[in-house]
Each structure stands twice: as C-alpha cells, then as structure tokens.
Design a protein around this motif. Structure first.
Motif, PDB file in Angstrom:
ATOM      1  N   ARG A   1      -5.713   1.437   4.305  1.00 54.10           N
ATOM      2  CA  ARG A   1      -4.424   1.162   3.686  1.00 54.10           C
ATOM      3  C   ARG A   1      -3.897  -0.214   4.095  1.00 54.10           C
ATOM      4  NH1 ARG A   1      -1.549   4.913   1.127  1.00 54.10           N
ATOM      5  NH2 ARG A   1      -2.328   7.058   1.071  1.00 54.10           N
TER       6      ARG A   1
ATOM      7  N   HIS B   1      -6.283   2.190  -3.048  1.00 54.43           N
ATOM      8  CA  HIS B   1      -5.096   2.739  -2.391  1.00 54.43           C
ATOM      9  C   HIS B   1      -4.939   4.218  -2.722  1.00 54.43           C
ATOM     10  CE1 HIS B   1      -0.941   3.229  -1.102  1.00 54.43           C
ATOM     11  NE2 HIS B   1      -1.018   2.043  -0.526  1.00 54.43           N
ATOM     12  N   GLU B   2      -5.287   4.589  -3.942  1.00 54.98           N
ATOM     13  CA  GLU B   2      -5.134   5.971  -4.385  1.00 54.98           C
ATOM     14  C   GLU B   2      -6.027   6.927  -3.608  1.00 54.98           C
ATOM     15  OE1 GLU B   2      -5.674   8.570  -8.528  1.00 54.98           O
ATOM     16  OE2 GLU B   2      -5.950   6.391  -8.506  1.00 54.98           O
TER      17      GLU B   2
ATOM     18  N   THR C   1      -5.387  -5.469  -8.453  1.00 52.67           N
ATOM     19  CA  THR C   1      -6.012  -4.291  -9.072  1.00 52.67           C
ATOM     20  C   THR C   1      -6.612  -3.364  -8.019  1.00 52.67           C
ATOM     21  OG1 THR C   1      -8.071  -5.540  -9.388  1.00 52.67           O
ATOM     22  CG2 THR C   1      -6.503  -5.508 -11.220  1.00 52.67           C
ATOM     23  N   TRP C   2      -6.151  -3.494  -6.769  1.00 53.51           N
ATOM     24  CA  TRP C   2      -6.712  -2.668  -5.708  1.00 53.51           C
ATOM     25  C   TRP C   2      -6.065  -1.287  -5.616  1.00 53.51           C
ATOM     26  CZ3 TRP C   2      -4.434  -7.488  -3.944  1.00 53.51           C
ATOM     27  CH2 TRP C   2      -3.115  -7.382  -3.533  1.00 53.51           C
ATOM     28  N   SER C   3      -5.273  -0.907  -6.613  1.00 55.73           N
ATOM     29  CA  SER C   3      -4.608   0.393  -6.569  1.00 55.73           C
ATOM     30  C   SER C   3      -5.604   1.553  -6.551  1.00 55.73           C
ATOM     31  CB  SER C   3      -3.661   0.538  -7.767  1.00 55.73           C
ATOM     32  OG  SER C   3      -4.365   0.408  -8.997  1.00 55.73           O
ATOM     33  N   ARG C   4      -6.796   1.361  -7.150  1.00 54.52           N
ATOM     34  CA  ARG C   4      -7.784   2.441  -7.161  1.00 54.52           C
ATOM     35  C   ARG C   4      -8.282   2.736  -5.743  1.00 54.52           C
ATOM     36  NH1 ARG C   4     -13.428   1.036  -7.627  1.00 54.52           N
ATOM     37  NH2 ARG C   4     -13.820  -1.204  -7.517  1.00 54.52           N
TER      38      ARG C   4
ATOM     39  N   SER D   1      -2.912  -6.100   0.995  1.00 54.58           N
ATOM     40  CA  SER D   1      -3.981  -5.478   0.224  1.00 54.58           C
ATOM     41  C   SER D   1      -4.614  -4.322   0.985  1.00 54.58           C
ATOM     42  CB  SER D   1      -5.048  -6.519  -0.116  1.00 54.58           C
ATOM     43  OG  SER D   1      -6.243  -5.922  -0.548  1.00 54.58           O
ATOM     44  N   THR D   2      -5.365  -3.522   0.254  1.00 55.41           N
ATOM     45  CA  THR D   2      -6.233  -2.529   0.865  1.00 55.41           C
ATOM     46  C   THR D   2      -7.526  -3.201   1.314  1.00 55.41           C
ATOM     47  OG1 THR D   2      -7.240  -2.019  -1.278  1.00 55.41           O
ATOM     48  CG2 THR D   2      -5.339  -0.678  -0.604  1.00 55.41           C
TER      49      THR D   2
END
Length: 543
Positions: A371, A20-21, A15-18, A391-392
């Motif tokens: 990143r 990464h964004e 759920t680390w996309s937030r 992962s970020t």
C-alpha cells in the motif's frame, strides 16, 4: 530582462488502483474489525488459500500460451504430427503428442534448500535487492541451493487444478542448442505459467518435453498521444521532449556504508541531484516532467541492541563501525522519513511532480502489492495535492500517453535467485561458483511470461487474492522498470519479445534497471517520445 524558462509538462493519470484494490486490507476492514460482527476466523482474508491465486493466474494466461505453442509448431519442420490441446492434465493420453498448460513447480531436495527464516528481512533475496561488495559472497549460498540438479533428486512438474505431471527435456546433446524453446529447468521458476509440447511415457508417466512456450508480451493497448510541453515556444523540440526521471535508493536518513571508507557523502550527492532538478539551466532539467522514486527512499530501521548502542555514539545522519568491523546505519525511521519528506518537498517546490513507490524499508505492509505510505508520514509533501502521488508497489501510470509500469525491484531480485546463468568449478573442483542472471535478463523474462512477480507467493510474499492475480500483465507497458539494481541496464524489446535497436510503432517496450543511488549516485532519464534513455551520474569524489 531574462525570460523565464519553460518547464516540461506531461498529462498524467495514475492507474495503479488495480494493485491498491488487491493489497493487504487495513486493520479496520478485516479480522475483528470487520463489519457485520463476523468472527475473525471466517472473515480474515489470510484464511484464503493461495490456490485461488494460482488458478486465476492460469486462467488469465492459458489462451495466450496455447496460441504461442500452436504457432511455434506450425513453424517447426521437425514436428510432423498435430498436437492436441489437453484441457486438464489428468486427461492427457500416453504416447500422444499433446499440448499441456499449467503452472511450473520445481521440487527440490529439502536438505539443499535454505531454511525458512523467521522474517523475510533475513531472506537471501535482500542480497540481490540492495547490492554491495559485502553481499556478493552471500549470493552464492542461495544460488547453489536453488540451482536445479536432477542427479540430486530435484524434479520439475507442470500442475493445474486436476493434478500434475513430471517433466523432462526431450533434447539430447546438440539438439537442445538448436531448439530455442527447449526446456531448461534453470530458466524457469515455480509459479510460471507455460504450455509444454511433448509425449507422456507409458512406462514412467514422465512427459518428455519437446518445447516450452510462455504467454509472451501482453497485447498493446492503444492510447492517445498528448502534447508534452506548454508555455513558451521551444527552439529545439527534440531536446525538450518530456523526460521521466527514475531514481531509487535515495537512502534518506544515513550515508551509504561505503561513504565512510571513500570519504564521499550520500547527502551531498542528493543535494547535487536536487540542484540538477531545480535549476532549469542545468542539462536536461527543464525537460523533466516527472520524478519517480522507485523504492529505497529511506534506510532500514535500527533494531538490534548493538545498533542502538551505536546510535547513541554517532550523529543521526552518519555511519558508524560496529564491533564486527561493518558499517551500520545509525538513523531511525522517524528521522529518515523526515529527511525524505523535506527532500521531496524541495523537488515539488520547483514545480516537478513526484511519485513515490514504497520499498522494503518503508512503514507499509510487507506482502505485495504494498500500500502507499500513509499521508501522515510525509506531511509536507502531501500539501502539494496535485503534484505528489503516493503510489502502490508495483507502480502503474499513464504519463503523456505512455504506459509506465515498475516496482522497487524485489520481484526481480527474488526471481534472480532461481535463474543461474552459469556455474564454474573453482578451488580445484571443490567449490562451485554460480553466476546469477542479470537484472535486465530477469526483467525481460517477466515481460515474456506476462507476469511481474512469478515467484509469488512461493518465495515472494504476496497477498492471497481470491478473485484475480493483479500481477498478470493485461496490456503492454511502453516503459517497464525496476529499482535498486547493481548497475544501470537498459534494453528495447520488440512486439514479439525480441531485442531491437530502435522503437518502431507502438509495440516496443523500454526495459530499465535503475541503479541504487546510494551505491552508484546515478539516475535514469527516459524520453517519453522516443523511449531513449540515458544515465546521469553524480560524483563528489574524484577517482
């Protein structure tokens, strides 16, 4: 015929996309490479002001700060009058008990503050991130410099978009000890969002603060618990609960600087850890469902001419002594990444998934969020498509229905510089020795203020996001960790942020400070069902 041992399995969702964004953009998506032919002066994201980030942070945490302040006033018998919530600082009325919400700003005498270095690599926060005996003395200078002292011209302010007001504690003598929410400038840092209760003096314009209140731990997000084991039946269910292994500071590419003095070998300790993971018959190895590497995977790159000279004289995986008598790594970044890739591949080959969090020495962007490492840097590991995750930094995931949040530790290391625990006069009063807050106390504070990196961007390098602050905690983690710490520390925190002994319900959070493996040879095991944790030590030299 011996039956095969069942290995633990835990459903996993990154759920680390937030993070990464809102990480620093790639070169092809910013500046001169931006689409549409826009000039780099108008399209480059670093042209944004950091004020947008502070505004977003204040907007996200404002309501929770007010609610906690109002609830505390209801329970306070010493406050008779009702406090009005002031929407903007500029609208506060003098002499009236008010609740103001804003961002803490600590203004210190520029002559006392350490000079800004050319690069953040030289900053004093590194003495907290990568602990060693040689760096203990280096901690004193930044601690003395950042310690708040009103008599030396330091000032504390609360700021929002409309303006700022100077703050001073209203507690006198023993009253401060009786008020748990009293204002202490050495317990807050610039960037913390807080609600203060007090009155503005009509003569000086200074607000006398009765109490200060933070956002508190984030609310609990309901998640569905899933089965953690599959395969053959397990006789001892408690022993075979899915376990998350946390490790940081593997230091691939070099031995630890202390190894040259003790005769120990970091590479041998890494092999001992690998055997513990890959052999299900050893200890709790069969119950480990996932490994998270929290920064420090490789050693620092060789930059100076003196280090390059030492590199030619020493083997690529050893340590050498410089002219100054200190030990420096002789590994280069290419060798370090290759050794890390091979090490992770061996873990993956045994059937254990691995998440890798980049750290300060990794070849990625320096500003937070960092990143993930590029896939070409770890070519063998990325071949395990469903098992290896880049992962970020920070890291966030859902493992076996448990929310896990953490970082390589730079956020807590930077925060500790501004949180002195106590100070003592030594050498007949000619010198002040400052003791910093522990890593677990600093980590606990970030949970209580619902922000992972409160000192960014003031002292921690962060990306200037214009839409939101990705480091604000919107939901509560069950496991919250930081890596590269001096020693192993753990704490269980209740629903309201208090320390508790046992987890009850879904409102508890396990705080974990992961010790640097290069310095201590220790890893941490976290039971994802009970949130209990334990430390496993790997030693190759008898005391």
């Amino acid at each position: 015929m011996t039956s095969a041992t069942t290995r633990a399995y835990a459903p996993f969702e990154p759920t680390w996309s937030r993070f990464h964004e809102f990480a620093a953009p790639l070169a092809s998506s910013s500046g001169a490479g931006a689409a549409g032919g826009e000039s780099s002066q108008t399209s480059h994201p670093y042209n944004r002001q950091y004020s947008h980030l502070y505004s977003a942070r204040l907007k996200l945490l404002r309501r929770r700060c007010i609610q906690n302040a109002q609830q505390a006033l209801k329970d306070d018998d010493n406050v008779d009058a009702d406090a009005d919530v002031v929407e903007r600082i500029i609208e506060v009325k003098e002499g009236a008990l008010s609740i103001l919400v804003g961002t803490i700003v600590k203004e210190m005498d520029p002559k006392r503050r350490p000079p800004v270095k050319a690069t953040y690599t030289d900053a004093s926060a590194q003495t907290f991130l990568f602990p060693s005996e040689d760096k203990k003395a280096e901690k004193q200078e930044p601690l003395r410099s950042f310690m708040f002292d009103k008599e030396k011209g330091d000032a504390l302010h609360l700021e929002d978009e409309s303006g700022r007001v100077e703050l001073t504690s209203d507690a006198d003598g023993g009253d401060e000890a009786n008020n748990a929410n009293s204002l202490d400038p050495n317990k807050v840092a610039t960037g913390v969002v807080a609600a203060v209760v007090g009155k503005v003096d009509s003569g000086t314009g200074v607000m006398h603060v009765h109490s200060i209140h933070f956002a508190g731990p984030p609310p609990v997000e309901k998640v569905s618990k899933k089965e953690g084991l599959r395969g053959a039946s397990i006789e001892n269910e408690e022993k075979n609960d899915p376990i998350l292994l946390l490790v940081s500071g593997l230091g691939c590419g070099s031995d630890s600087p202390t190894d040259a003095e003790t005769g120990a070998s970091l590479s041998l300790r890494r092999e001992m850890l690998l055997e513990y993971l890959t052999d299900p018959q050893l200890g709790d190895g069969s119950s480990i469902c996932r490994v998270v590497v929290a920064g420090g995977g490789i050693t620092a790159a060789v930059d100076t001419a003196e280090d390059k000279e030492n590199t030619k004289k020493a083997s690529s995986n050893n340590a050498t002594k410089t002219k100054s008598g200190k030990y420096d790594s002789t590994a280069n970044i290419t060798f370090s990444l290759g050794e890390l890739d091979a090490y992770i591949t061996e873990i993956l080959s045994s059937g254990i998934p691995v998440d890798y969090i980049p750290g300060w020495n990794d070849p990625t962007n320096a500003n937070w969020p960092q990143r993930p490492l590029h896939s070409c840097l770890l070519p063998k590991s990325v071949g395990f498509v469903d098992m290896f995750r880049r992962s970020t930094n920070p890291y966030e995931s859902d493992c076996n229905g448990v929310k896990v949040l953490g970082s390589d530790g730079l956020n807590v290391a930077d925060l500790r510089r501004f949180l002195p625990k106590n100070c003592d006069e030594v050498n007949d009063g000619n010198e002040v020795k400052v003791t910093p807050s522990s890593s677990i106390d600093a980590l606990h504070q970030t949970l209580n203020i619902s922000h992972m990196a409160p000192t960014g961007p003031d002292s921690l390098p962060t990306f200037p996001s214009s839409e939101t602050d990705p480091f604000v905690m919107t939901s509560r983690p069950a496991v919250y960790f930081v890596g590269n710490c001096d020693e192993f520390e753990a704490r269980l925190v209740g629903e309201k942020g208090e320390t508790i002994d046992t987890a009850a319900g879904d409102g508890a959070t396990r705080l974990v400070c992961i010790p640097s493996f290069a310095s201590t040879g220790e890893v941490v095991l976290v039971n994802l069902k009970t949130l209990e944790c334990d430390v496993v030590s790997f030693k190759d030299v008898c005391p």
